[in-house]
Scaffold this motif. Structure first.
Motif, PDB file in Angstrom:
ATOM      1  N   PHE A 138       0.818  -1.208   0.000  1.00  0.00           N
ATOM      2  CA  PHE A 138       0.000   0.000   0.000  1.00  0.00           C
ATOM      3  C   PHE A 138       0.850   1.255   0.000  1.00  0.00           C
ATOM      4  O   PHE A 138       0.405   2.320   0.390  1.00  0.00           O
ATOM      5  N   ASN A 139       2.083   1.144  -0.429  1.00  0.00           N
ATOM      6  CA  ASN A 139       2.976   2.293  -0.505  1.00  0.00           C
ATOM      7  C   ASN A 139       2.923   2.872  -1.922  1.00  0.00           C
ATOM      8  O   ASN A 139       3.836   2.707  -2.723  1.00  0.00           O
ATOM      9  N   GLY A 140       1.788   3.530  -2.246  1.00  0.00           N
ATOM     10  CA  GLY A 140       1.592   4.039  -3.595  1.00  0.00           C
ATOM     11  C   GLY A 140       0.841   3.022  -4.447  1.00  0.00           C
ATOM     12  O   GLY A 140      -0.012   2.291  -3.940  1.00  0.00           O
ATOM     13  N   PRO A 141       1.149   2.922  -5.748  1.00  0.00           N
ATOM     14  CA  PRO A 141       0.476   1.950  -6.620  1.00  0.00           C
ATOM     15  C   PRO A 141       0.771   0.520  -6.156  1.00  0.00           C
ATOM     16  O   PRO A 141       1.681   0.295  -5.366  1.00  0.00           O
ATOM     17  N   PRO A 142      -0.023  -0.466  -6.643  1.00  0.00           N
ATOM     18  CA  PRO A 142       0.176  -1.849  -6.190  1.00  0.00           C
ATOM     19  C   PRO A 142       1.602  -2.339  -6.409  1.00  0.00           C
ATOM     20  O   PRO A 142       2.076  -2.381  -7.538  1.00  0.00           O
ATOM     21  N   HIS A 143       2.266  -2.681  -5.332  1.00  0.00           N
ATOM     22  CA  HIS A 143       3.648  -3.154  -5.407  1.00  0.00           C
ATOM     23  C   HIS A 143       3.667  -4.679  -5.447  1.00  0.00           C
ATOM     24  O   HIS A 143       3.128  -5.331  -4.557  1.00  0.00           O
ATOM     25  N   LEU A 144       4.299  -5.200  -6.459  1.00  0.00           N
ATOM     26  CA  LEU A 144       4.529  -6.638  -6.499  1.00  0.00           C
ATOM     27  C   LEU A 144       5.743  -6.993  -5.656  1.00  0.00           C
ATOM     28  O   LEU A 144       5.725  -7.940  -4.869  1.00  0.00           O
ATOM     29  N   VAL A 145       6.810  -6.221  -5.826  1.00  0.00           N
ATOM     30  CA  VAL A 145       8.077  -6.548  -5.171  1.00  0.00           C
ATOM     31  C   VAL A 145       8.871  -5.264  -4.974  1.00  0.00           C
ATOM     32  O   VAL A 145       8.766  -4.319  -5.766  1.00  0.00           O
ATOM     33  N   THR A 146       9.644  -5.231  -3.890  1.00  0.00           N
ATOM     34  CA  THR A 146      10.551  -4.124  -3.610  1.00  0.00           C
ATOM     35  C   THR A 146      11.968  -4.668  -3.540  1.00  0.00           C
ATOM     36  O   THR A 146      12.204  -5.710  -2.925  1.00  0.00           O
ATOM     37  N   VAL A 147      12.903  -3.966  -4.169  1.00  0.00           N
ATOM     38  CA  VAL A 147      14.318  -4.317  -4.068  1.00  0.00           C
ATOM     39  C   VAL A 147      15.009  -3.208  -3.286  1.00  0.00           C
ATOM     40  O   VAL A 147      14.978  -2.044  -3.686  1.00  0.00           O
ATOM     41  N   ARG A 148      15.580  -3.566  -2.142  1.00  0.00           N
ATOM     42  CA  ARG A 148      16.328  -2.628  -1.301  1.00  0.00           C
ATOM     43  C   ARG A 148      17.812  -2.950  -1.455  1.00  0.00           C
ATOM     44  O   ARG A 148      18.230  -4.080  -1.211  1.00  0.00           O
ATOM     45  N   ILE A 149      18.590  -1.965  -1.852  1.00  0.00           N
ATOM     46  CA  ILE A 149      20.017  -2.170  -2.089  1.00  0.00           C
ATOM     47  C   ILE A 149      20.795  -1.386  -1.037  1.00  0.00           C
ATOM     48  O   ILE A 149      20.636  -0.169  -0.917  1.00  0.00           O
ATOM     49  N   PHE A 150      21.610  -2.090  -0.255  1.00  0.00           N
ATOM     50  CA  PHE A 150      22.418  -1.439   0.773  1.00  0.00           C
ATOM     51  C   PHE A 150      23.624  -0.767   0.115  1.00  0.00           C
ATOM     52  O   PHE A 150      24.420  -1.421  -0.559  1.00  0.00           O
ATOM     53  N   LEU A 151      23.755   0.526   0.328  1.00  0.00           N
ATOM     54  CA  LEU A 151      24.877   1.274  -0.246  1.00  0.00           C
ATOM     55  C   LEU A 151      26.015   1.451   0.748  1.00  0.00           C
ATOM     56  O   LEU A 151      27.112   1.883   0.370  1.00  0.00           O
ATOM     57  N   SER A 152      25.763   1.143   2.012  1.00  0.00           N
ATOM     58  CA  SER A 152      26.787   1.274   3.058  1.00  0.00           C
ATOM     59  C   SER A 152      26.739   0.058   3.955  1.00  0.00           C
ATOM     60  O   SER A 152      25.731  -0.645   4.026  1.00  0.00           O
ATOM     61  N   TRP A 200      22.701   4.247   4.156  1.00  0.00           N
ATOM     62  CA  TRP A 200      22.220   4.628   2.834  1.00  0.00           C
ATOM     63  C   TRP A 200      21.644   3.392   2.141  1.00  0.00           C
ATOM     64  O   TRP A 200      22.278   2.337   2.112  1.00  0.00           O
ATOM     65  N   THR A 201      20.445   3.530   1.600  1.00  0.00           N
ATOM     66  CA  THR A 201      19.838   2.448   0.823  1.00  0.00           C
ATOM     67  C   THR A 201      19.183   3.024  -0.422  1.00  0.00           C
ATOM     68  O   THR A 201      18.783   4.196  -0.461  1.00  0.00           O
ATOM     69  N   LEU A 202      19.079   2.185  -1.437  1.00  0.00           N
ATOM     70  CA  LEU A 202      18.372   2.540  -2.661  1.00  0.00           C
ATOM     71  C   LEU A 202      17.156   1.626  -2.771  1.00  0.00           C
ATOM     72  O   LEU A 202      17.294   0.405  -2.692  1.00  0.00           O
ATOM     73  N   HIS A 203      15.973   2.205  -2.932  1.00  0.00           N
ATOM     74  CA  HIS A 203      14.739   1.439  -3.064  1.00  0.00           C
ATOM     75  C   HIS A 203      14.290   1.439  -4.521  1.00  0.00           C
ATOM     76  O   HIS A 203      14.203   2.502  -5.149  1.00  0.00           O
ATOM     77  N   VAL A 204      13.976   0.262  -5.022  1.00  0.00           N
ATOM     78  CA  VAL A 204      13.427   0.130  -6.367  1.00  0.00           C
ATOM     79  C   VAL A 204      12.115  -0.628  -6.245  1.00  0.00           C
ATOM     80  O   VAL A 204      12.094  -1.786  -5.814  1.00  0.00           O
TER      81      VAL A 204
END
Length: 282
Positions: free
Chosen positions: A124-138, A251-255
């Motif tokens: 429910f974080n905006g449009p229907p999310h199938l999957v989230t990819v969280r990338i650790f930058l640190s 720091w993380t990058l969310h896709v």
């Protein structure tokens, strides 16, 4: 200051990389060396220009930056979207949210075990999310972890999760100023459900259950918000513990991979979700 110029580096990402499962329910996978250290540092340099640090260990909007405007000028950002598409089997499309760069600074007041936890569910974080990819930058500099408190939870916790998800659906459908007795009862049930989930997070942070992942630079975690039948997965809540006081923050990058709802009917979106979620029957 000026945004850094993209450094062309050799990525360690292999398009044949397999997703390493870390949890079955929820479906969570880990991919090591998804980004190189040089690529991570490049993104952090962008963040130092575009992000204001958040405080309190929560995902405050002041600690994030939408990188959509840079995707056409920075080849790395476009390539990250492509790599994520390879991982989850769904190519980038116009309806997707841009890459989100998030910086969590150490809380001004040190958190304790009883501090209310900020849990996320990306369905429910905006449009229907199938999957989230969280990338650790640190890398983690203390006890920072991303925890999945419902990975081995009992029926009481899962029922609490369903209550929270149902409340989110209700608030999307109803007027926000609903003051009826029924709304009050549902709000009370929601508060009790949040308490149950908080206890599960604490249990996970004590290493007494659930799944906890320590940030490692360049590692990606893949979180599916849906079940193989296309329904929202009630166990897919997660929590990011605040950085330690001695650290520079995390720091993380969310896709976010969102179903292309603008072009597909509901039945087609459901079929697509079932095809893409690991474990779905064909």
């Amino acid at each position: 200051g000026a945004l850094p110029t993209t450094a062309r580096t050799e990525t360690t990402f292999d398009e044949l990389t397999m997703l390493s499962p870390v949890s079955v329910a929820p479906r969570v996978y880990e991919v090591h060396r998804f980004l190189s250290s040089q690529e991570c540092e490049h993104l952090i340099r962008i963040g130092l220009v575009m992000c204001l640090p958040s405080r309190g260990g929560s995902q405050d909007p002041l600690g994030s930056a939408d990188l959509a405007a840079l995707q056409s000028s920075d080849p790395l950002l476009a390539d990250i979207r492509r790599r994520v598409g390879v991982l989850v089997g769904m190519k980038p499309h116009d309806g997707e949210r841009g890459l989100q760069l998030i910086h969590l600074a150490p809380p001004e007041v040190p958190a304790n075990e009883e501090t209310s936890k900020t849990v996320r569910h990306d369905a429910f974080n905006g449009p229907p999310h199938l999957v989230t990819v969280r990338i650790f930058l640190s890398n983690a500099e203390g006890n920072e972890r991303t925890v999945f408190p419902l990975a081995d939870a009992g029926s009481r916790a899962i029922d609490a999760a369903r209550t929270i998800l149902g409340d989110k659906e209700r608030k999307l459908a109803e007027a926000e100023n609903d003051e009826s007795d029924d709304a009050a009862a549902k709000n009370e049930a929601y508060s009790r459900a949040i308490e149950v989930i908080n206890k599960e997070v604490i249990r996970c942070e004590r290493n007494e259950g659930g799944v906890a992942l320590t940030p490692r630079q360049g590692t990606a975690i893949v979180i599916y918000s849906m079940l193989p039948n296309g329904d929202v997965d009630p166990s897919a809540f997660y929590h990011s513990s605040p950085p330690s006081a001695e650290s520079d923050g995390t720091w993380t990058l969310h896709v976010s991979k969102e179903l292309p709802s603008d072009r597909l009917e509901q039945s087609a979106r459901s079929a697509l979700a079932k095809r893409l979620v690991p474990g779905a029957a064909f």
